[in-house]
Design an enzyme around this catalytic site. Structure first.
Site, PDB file in Angstrom:
ATOM      1  N   SER A 222       1.051  -0.987  -0.027  1.00  0.00           N
ATOM      2  CA  SER A 222       0.019  -0.203  -0.077  1.00  0.00           C
ATOM      3  C   SER A 222       0.812   1.328  -0.070  1.00  0.00           C
ATOM      4  O   SER A 222       2.116   1.268   0.453  1.00  0.00           O
ATOM      5  CB  SER A 222      -0.881  -0.161   1.489  1.00  0.00           C
ATOM      6  OG  SER A 222      -1.528   1.281   1.401  1.00  0.00           O
TER       7      SER A 222
ATOM      8  N   TYR B 189      -2.403  -1.180  10.357  1.00  0.00           N
ATOM      9  CA  TYR B 189      -2.459  -1.230   8.794  1.00  0.00           C
ATOM     10  C   TYR B 189      -0.942  -0.599   8.437  1.00  0.00           C
ATOM     11  O   TYR B 189      -0.274  -1.573   7.553  1.00  0.00           O
ATOM     12  CB  TYR B 189      -3.409  -0.305   8.131  1.00  0.00           C
ATOM     13  CG  TYR B 189      -3.448  -0.767   6.771  1.00  0.00           C
ATOM     14  CD1 TYR B 189      -4.420  -1.796   6.309  1.00  0.00           C
ATOM     15  CD2 TYR B 189      -3.298   0.118   5.900  1.00  0.00           C
ATOM     16  CE1 TYR B 189      -4.414  -1.989   4.949  1.00  0.00           C
ATOM     17  CE2 TYR B 189      -3.477  -0.098   4.441  1.00  0.00           C
ATOM     18  CZ  TYR B 189      -4.145  -0.989   4.068  1.00  0.00           C
ATOM     19  OH  TYR B 189      -4.295  -1.373   2.750  1.00  0.00           O
TER      20      TYR B 189
END
Ligand code: NAD
Length: 260
Positions: A142, A155
């Site tokens: 990401s 995350y």
């Protein structure tokens, strides 16, 4: 975009009954790869999806249930597949909350599914790739593997971990015609992103439109979401001969986010 140069190869895509994983699966199948689709559910619609992709692209497609939060199921997925030329570690979840309120079980689940699963699937796939003398590992990290945002502690930690694991995997396989890279998407409008809009509305006291415009796409200079097809095509490129010397690195598909 690409010819069917992956005919005869088997690709396992974790978390592929939805979103980016499904988009990646479609593009790999278009390029000729046989597929193993995966999620933690075992519904008729999961198997129907596999049949639909097989029919659409003329490749073999199986759906194998495995919960990526459990190490032994991650390894069993690869064993049951029986072959793994291409491994796409994509399964992921998200939870948005300040650190002091962040539920420990959410932290544990995010680290397990978004990071530790890739360690287990990679460990199980490498002997197969080494035997075949060829392999491609693509980790869907990401922009949050390279940068941070508030309220996404687990995350961001997991995705930075994925980038680190990518580099180590690349170094350990550098002389074996196996590559390992991480794709770092910016925002892509998938169910995972839809699900974090209500919490983000709460954290920032904003409307849905304002969250999309002023929080999500505010970071993305292109002001557009990336698409699952673009991420699929980037994965296919990393499986091509042109990418044989690309290993241990990150490719951002983020509309310029990480250039800011
Ligand atoms: P999504 O919710 O549409 O897809 C997630 C997939 O993971 C689904 O198929 C789901 O079934 C699967 N999954 C969840 N928990 C699982 C488990 N325990 N075992 C097996 N499978 C499980 O979300 P998405 O946006 O397509 O996300 C896919 C990946 O892309 C994730 O790793 C995510 O972090 C990453 N990513 C997404 C974006 C984005 O903007 N959507 C941006 C950057 C990175």
């Amino acid at each position: 975009m690409f010819q069917k140069f992956l005919t005869g190869k088997t690709a396992i895509v974790t978390g592929s009954n939805s979103g980016i994983g499904l988009g990646v699966a479609h593009q790999l199948a278009k390029a000729g790869a046989d597929l193993v689709l995966n999620s933690f559910t075992d519904r008729d619609e999961d198997h129907a999806l596999a049949e639909e992709l097989a029919k659409q692209h003329g490749v073999k497609v199986r759906y194998i249930k495995a919960d990526m939060s459990k190490g032994e199921e991650c390894r069993a997925l690869v064993e049951k597949a029986g072959a793994c030329d291409i491994l796409v570690n994509n399964a992921g979840i998200q939870h948005v909350a300040p650190i002091q309120d962040f539920p420990t079980e959410k932290w544990d689940a995010i680290i397990a599914i978004n990071l530790t699963s890739s360690f287990h699937t990679t460990a199980a796939a490498l002997p197969m790739m080494r035997k075949a003398g060829w392999g491609r590992i693509v980790n869907i990290a990401s922009a949050h593997g390279l940068t941070a945002s508030p309220f996404k502690s687990a995350y961001v930690a997991a995705k930075h971990g994925v980038v680190g694991l990518t580099k180590v995997t690349a170094l350990e396989t550098a002389q074996e015609k196996i590559t390992c890279n991480a794709i770092c998407p910016g925002y892509v409008l998938t169910p995972l992103v839809e699900a974090q809009i209500p919490d983000t509305m709460k954290e920032y006291n904003m409307s849905r439109d304002d969250v999309i415009k002023n929080v999500m796409l505010q970071r993305q200079p292109s002001k557009e979401f990336a698409t699952v097809e673009e991420l699929g095509d980037t994965t296919v490129f990393l499986c091509s001969d042109a990418a044989a010397q690309i290993t241990g690195t990150t490719i951002s598909v983020d509309g310029g986010w990480t250039a800011l």
